[in-house]
Motif scaffolding. Structure first.
Motif, mmCIF file in Angstrom:
data_model
loop_
_atom_site.group_PDB
_atom_site.id
_atom_site.type_symbol
_atom_site.label_atom_id
_atom_site.label_comp_id
_atom_site.label_asym_id
_atom_site.label_seq_id
_atom_site.Cartn_x
_atom_site.Cartn_y
_atom_site.Cartn_z
ATOM 1 N N ILE A 201 0.992 -1.395 -0.069
ATOM 2 C CA ILE A 201 -0.138 0.188 -0.147
ATOM 3 C C ILE A 201 0.907 1.546 0.262
ATOM 4 C CG2 ILE A 201 -1.779 1.431 1.073
ATOM 5 C CD1 ILE A 201 -3.130 -1.344 2.692
ATOM 6 N N GLU A 202 2.683 1.557 0.522
ATOM 7 C CA GLU A 202 3.051 2.734 0.834
ATOM 8 C C GLU A 202 3.503 2.780 -0.431
ATOM 9 O OE1 GLU A 202 3.248 4.841 2.595
ATOM 10 O OE2 GLU A 202 1.516 3.964 4.300
ATOM 11 N N ALA A 203 3.997 1.654 -1.087
ATOM 12 C CA ALA A 203 4.836 0.961 -2.828
ATOM 13 C C ALA A 203 2.964 2.270 -3.594
ATOM 14 C CB ALA A 203 4.857 -0.012 -3.103
ATOM 15 N N LEU A 204 2.281 1.910 -3.518
ATOM 16 C CA LEU A 204 1.233 2.277 -4.417
ATOM 17 C C LEU A 204 1.284 4.292 -4.176
ATOM 18 C CD1 LEU A 204 -1.216 1.287 -6.301
ATOM 19 C CD2 LEU A 204 -2.404 1.504 -4.028
ATOM 20 N N LYS A 205 1.013 4.187 -2.600
ATOM 21 C CA LYS A 205 0.868 5.417 -2.413
ATOM 22 C C LYS A 205 2.331 6.608 -3.610
ATOM 23 C CE LYS A 205 -1.497 5.299 2.170
ATOM 24 N NZ LYS A 205 -1.229 5.282 3.554
ATOM 25 N N ALA A 206 3.533 6.232 -2.735
ATOM 26 C CA ALA A 206 4.545 5.958 -3.530
ATOM 27 C C ALA A 206 4.726 6.618 -5.630
ATOM 28 C CB ALA A 206 5.986 5.674 -3.069
ATOM 29 N N GLY A 207 3.428 5.596 -5.788
ATOM 30 C CA GLY A 207 3.803 5.636 -7.578
ATOM 31 C C GLY A 207 4.452 4.441 -8.002
ATOM 32 N N ARG A 208 5.002 4.042 -7.173
ATOM 33 C CA ARG A 208 5.443 2.543 -7.239
ATOM 34 C C ARG A 208 5.101 1.584 -9.017
ATOM 35 N NH1 ARG A 208 9.001 0.786 -2.408
ATOM 36 N NH2 ARG A 208 8.801 -0.792 -3.866
ATOM 37 N N TYR A 209 3.661 1.463 -7.748
ATOM 38 C CA TYR A 209 3.069 0.437 -8.811
ATOM 39 C C TYR A 209 1.208 1.233 -8.968
ATOM 40 C CZ TYR A 209 6.113 -2.963 -7.060
ATOM 41 O OH TYR A 209 6.903 -3.150 -6.612
ATOM 42 N N ASP A 210 1.374 0.795 -10.158
ATOM 43 C CA ASP A 210 -0.172 1.141 -10.471
ATOM 44 C C ASP A 210 -1.313 0.650 -9.695
ATOM 45 O OD1 ASP A 210 0.368 2.698 -12.778
ATOM 46 O OD2 ASP A 210 1.767 1.660 -13.389
ATOM 47 N N PHE A 211 -1.127 -0.691 -9.471
ATOM 48 C CA PHE A 211 -2.177 -1.471 -8.690
ATOM 49 C C PHE A 211 -1.440 -2.779 -7.369
ATOM 50 C CE2 PHE A 211 -1.526 -4.203 -12.145
ATOM 51 C CZ PHE A 211 -2.082 -5.698 -12.136
ATOM 52 N N VAL A 212 -2.224 -2.515 -6.342
ATOM 53 C CA VAL A 212 -1.692 -3.995 -5.316
ATOM 54 C C VAL A 212 -2.785 -4.527 -5.241
ATOM 55 C CG1 VAL A 212 0.356 -2.068 -4.080
ATOM 56 C CG2 VAL A 212 -2.226 -2.352 -3.295
ATOM 57 N N ILE A 213 -2.878 -5.586 -4.906
ATOM 58 C CA ILE A 213 -3.415 -6.367 -3.990
ATOM 59 C C ILE A 213 -3.373 -7.253 -2.650
ATOM 60 C CG2 ILE A 213 -4.092 -8.796 -4.514
ATOM 61 C CD1 ILE A 213 -4.875 -7.783 -7.011
ATOM 62 N N VAL A 214 -4.198 -6.300 -1.875
ATOM 63 C CA VAL A 214 -4.227 -7.327 -0.738
ATOM 64 C C VAL A 214 -5.574 -7.456 -0.239
ATOM 65 C CG1 VAL A 214 -3.322 -4.850 -0.475
ATOM 66 C CG2 VAL A 214 -5.531 -4.510 -0.257
ATOM 67 N N SER A 215 -5.640 -7.998 0.987
ATOM 68 C CA SER A 215 -7.057 -8.384 1.385
ATOM 69 C C SER A 215 -7.893 -7.271 1.586
ATOM 70 C CB SER A 215 -6.389 -9.390 2.705
ATOM 71 O OG SER A 215 -6.846 -8.077 3.601
ATOM 72 N N ARG A 216 -9.201 -7.522 1.768
ATOM 73 C CA ARG A 216 -10.362 -7.166 2.168
ATOM 74 C C ARG A 216 -10.223 -6.032 2.936
ATOM 75 N NH1 ARG A 216 -15.965 -6.426 -0.447
ATOM 76 N NH2 ARG A 216 -17.071 -4.964 -0.013
ATOM 77 N N LEU A 217 -9.928 -6.688 3.772
ATOM 78 C CA LEU A 217 -9.660 -5.931 5.328
ATOM 79 C C LEU A 217 -8.594 -5.251 5.016
ATOM 80 C CD1 LEU A 217 -9.612 -5.692 8.461
ATOM 81 C CD2 LEU A 217 -7.730 -7.364 8.676
ATOM 82 N N ALA A 218 -7.330 -5.862 5.236
ATOM 83 C CA ALA A 218 -6.913 -4.557 4.091
ATOM 84 C C ALA A 218 -6.807 -3.152 3.676
ATOM 85 C CB ALA A 218 -5.183 -4.777 4.088
ATOM 86 N N ALA A 219 -7.950 -3.446 2.057
ATOM 87 C CA ALA A 219 -8.344 -2.432 1.619
ATOM 88 C C ALA A 219 -8.595 -1.488 1.678
ATOM 89 C CB ALA A 219 -8.465 -3.219 0.052
ATOM 90 N N GLU A 220 -9.899 -2.037 3.005
ATOM 91 C CA GLU A 220 -10.657 -1.191 3.927
ATOM 92 C C GLU A 220 -10.137 -0.469 4.554
ATOM 93 O OE1 GLU A 220 -14.232 -3.823 5.670
ATOM 94 O OE2 GLU A 220 -14.857 -3.738 3.402
ATOM 95 N N LEU A 221 -8.911 -0.625 5.109
ATOM 96 C CA LEU A 221 -7.878 0.653 5.908
ATOM 97 C C LEU A 221 -7.395 1.674 5.374
ATOM 98 C CD1 LEU A 221 -6.820 -2.090 8.303
ATOM 99 C CD2 LEU A 221 -8.684 -0.589 9.066
ATOM 100 N N ALA A 222 -6.936 0.700 4.723
ATOM 101 C CA ALA A 222 -6.215 1.594 3.394
ATOM 102 C C ALA A 222 -6.878 3.133 3.048
ATOM 103 C CB ALA A 222 -5.569 1.215 2.128
ATOM 104 N N VAL A 223 -8.050 2.984 2.504
ATOM 105 C CA VAL A 223 -9.481 3.548 1.866
ATOM 106 C C VAL A 223 -9.817 4.179 2.998
ATOM 107 C CG1 VAL A 223 -11.292 3.536 -0.076
ATOM 108 C CG2 VAL A 223 -10.323 1.923 0.101
ATOM 109 N N ARG A 224 -10.075 3.871 3.886
ATOM 110 C CA ARG A 224 -10.230 4.789 4.988
ATOM 111 C C ARG A 224 -9.558 6.008 5.636
ATOM 112 N NH1 ARG A 224 -11.809 1.671 9.762
ATOM 113 N NH2 ARG A 224 -13.025 0.335 8.135
#
Length: 310
Positions: free
Chosen positions: A133-156
Motif C-alpha cells: 500500500i505504501e508503494a502504491l501511494k508512492a507511485g511505484r505501482y499502479d495497482f496492488v492486491i491486498v485482503s479486503r480488510l487491508a483495502a478497507e483500512l487503506a481507503v479509510r
C-alpha cells in the motif's frame, strides 16, 4: 506507419493521445462520447477533436460508424495500440509472494486475463500489505492486491486510494489458524512467545485480537519465517495462513477463541485490487477485468488442472 505516428505530434495528434485514453475503456459496439463532450472534457475546439478522431482511425486504432441521431459508435478497437498512443506505458502491479498454490492461481489469473485485455503490464511480488500500500501511494505501482480488510483500512485512511475490484470469498486465503511449536497445544496461553508481523494488517490484527487478556510476549518476525521459528522453538505460537498447512507437520493447531478474531478472519479471505484515484484511465480500463475469469483460473491452478504461469 512511421509517417502516421509523426502526426501524433501535431495539434490533432496531441488531442488524439488524450482521446485514446478515454476510448480504451469503451467496448466495441458502444456509443462514444459526443464531440461536444470531448470539447468540454479537454477544452479543445470541435475541429481539433474531429481531426483527432480521424487520425485515430487513420492509424488503425479505432473504426467508427456514424448512426445519425443515435450518435457515433465504436465498431472496432485495437486496445494495445490505443494504450501506446495514450502514452500510458506498462502497468505495474504488486501482490503477495506466491508461496501458496492459491497465490500462484491468483497471479496466473491476473496475468492471463490482463494479457487477453491487451493491457501491457508487469507483476511484482512484495511481502506485507502495508508495504504494498505504501508503494502504491508512492507511485511505484499502479495497482496492488491486498485482503479486503487491508483495502478497507487503506481507503479509510487515505482518500487517494480506492478499491477497483474484489475477487470473492476465499480468493486471498482459505482462512487463518493459530499454529504452535508444541503439537499438543491448541490455544494461546499466558507466558507464550507469540510471533507478529506488523507489515501484515491481517496477521497482526488477528494476533492482537486473539491475545487480548492474555499475558504473552510479542516477538516481531517476518511472516515468511514464522513456520521455521515455530519448528525451532524460537516462538511458541503464531497466526498463519492455513493454505500452507503442508509446512505445519508436527505442530499444534487451533481455531480462534476471540469473537473479534473470528469475525475478522472471515473478512481477510477476499483478494482486493487497490488503485490510486488519480489513475482514471487505468480505473476505466480495468472495469472490464473479469473477476469470474480470474477466479476460474485461480481455482484450476489450485486443483492442479493447469500449471501456474506468472
Amino acid at each position: 506507419m512511421e509517417g502516421k505516428w509523426e502526426k501524433l505530434y501535431s495539434k490533432n495528434g496531441l488531442a488524439a493521445r488524450r482521446i485514446a485514453a478515454n476510448l480504451i475503456a469503451i467496448e466495441p459496439g458502444s456509443r462514444i462520447p459526443r464531440v461536444s463532450d470531448f470539447v468540454t472534457e479537454t477544452s479543445l475546439g470541435r475541429g481539433t477533436i474531429q481531426g483527432a478522431l480521424r487520425l485515430l482511425e487513420e492509424i488503425g486504432a479505432i473504426v467508427l460508424e456514424a448512426r445519425g441521431h443515435l450518435g457515433t459508435f465504436l465498431v472496432r478497437t485495437d486496445r494495445e495500440l490505443l494504450w501506446d498512443i495514450a502514452g500510458l506505458g506498462s502497468v505495474m502491479g504488486a501482490m503477495p509472494l506466491p508461496y501458496s498454490r492459491k497465490y500462484e492461481g491468483l497471479a496466473t489469473g491476473l496475468v492471463q486475463v490482463l494479457e487477453m485485455m491487451k493491457i501491457p503490464f508487469n507483476l511484482a511480488f512484495m511481502r506485507g500489505s502495508s508495504n504494498r500500500i505504501e508503494a502504491l501511494k508512492a507511485g511505484r505501482y499502479d495497482f496492488v492486491i491486498v485482503s479486503r480488510l487491508a483495502a478497507e483500512l487503506a481507503v479509510r485512511n487515505d482518500a487517494r486510494i480506492e478499491m477497483a475490484k474484489t475477487f470473492g470469498n476465499n480468493s486471498y486465503v482459505s482462512g487463518h489458524e493459530i499454529f504452535f511449536s508444541d503439537s499438543e497445544t491448541e490455544h494461546i496461553q499466558n507466558g507464550m512467545r507469540v510471533g507478529i508481523d506488523y507489515s501484515s494488517a491481517d496477521q497482526h490484527l488477528l494476533t492482537e485480537y486473539e491475545i487480548e487478556g492474555i499475558d504473552v510476549q510479542l516477538i516481531e518476525v517476518n511472516y515468511m519465517q514464522m513456520m521455521e521459528m515455530l519448528k525451532n522453538n524460537e516462538i511458541d505460537a503464531a497466526v498463519w495462513n492455513k493454505d500452507e498447512i503442508i509446512h505445519s507437520e508436527g505442530m499444534g493447531k487451533g481455531s480462534f477463541r476471540s469473537i473479534k478474531a473470528q469475525e475478522l478472519s472471515r473478512k481477510v479471505n477476499e483478494a482486493t485490487m487497490l488503485l490510486n484515484r488519480e489513475r482514471i484511465e487505468l480505473r476505466d480500463a480495468l472495469l472490464d477485468l473479469s473477476v469470474f475469469n480470474v477466479k476460474e483460473l485461480q481455482v484450476r491452478v489450485e486443483k492442479g488442472e493447469i500449471y501456474p504461469r506468472y
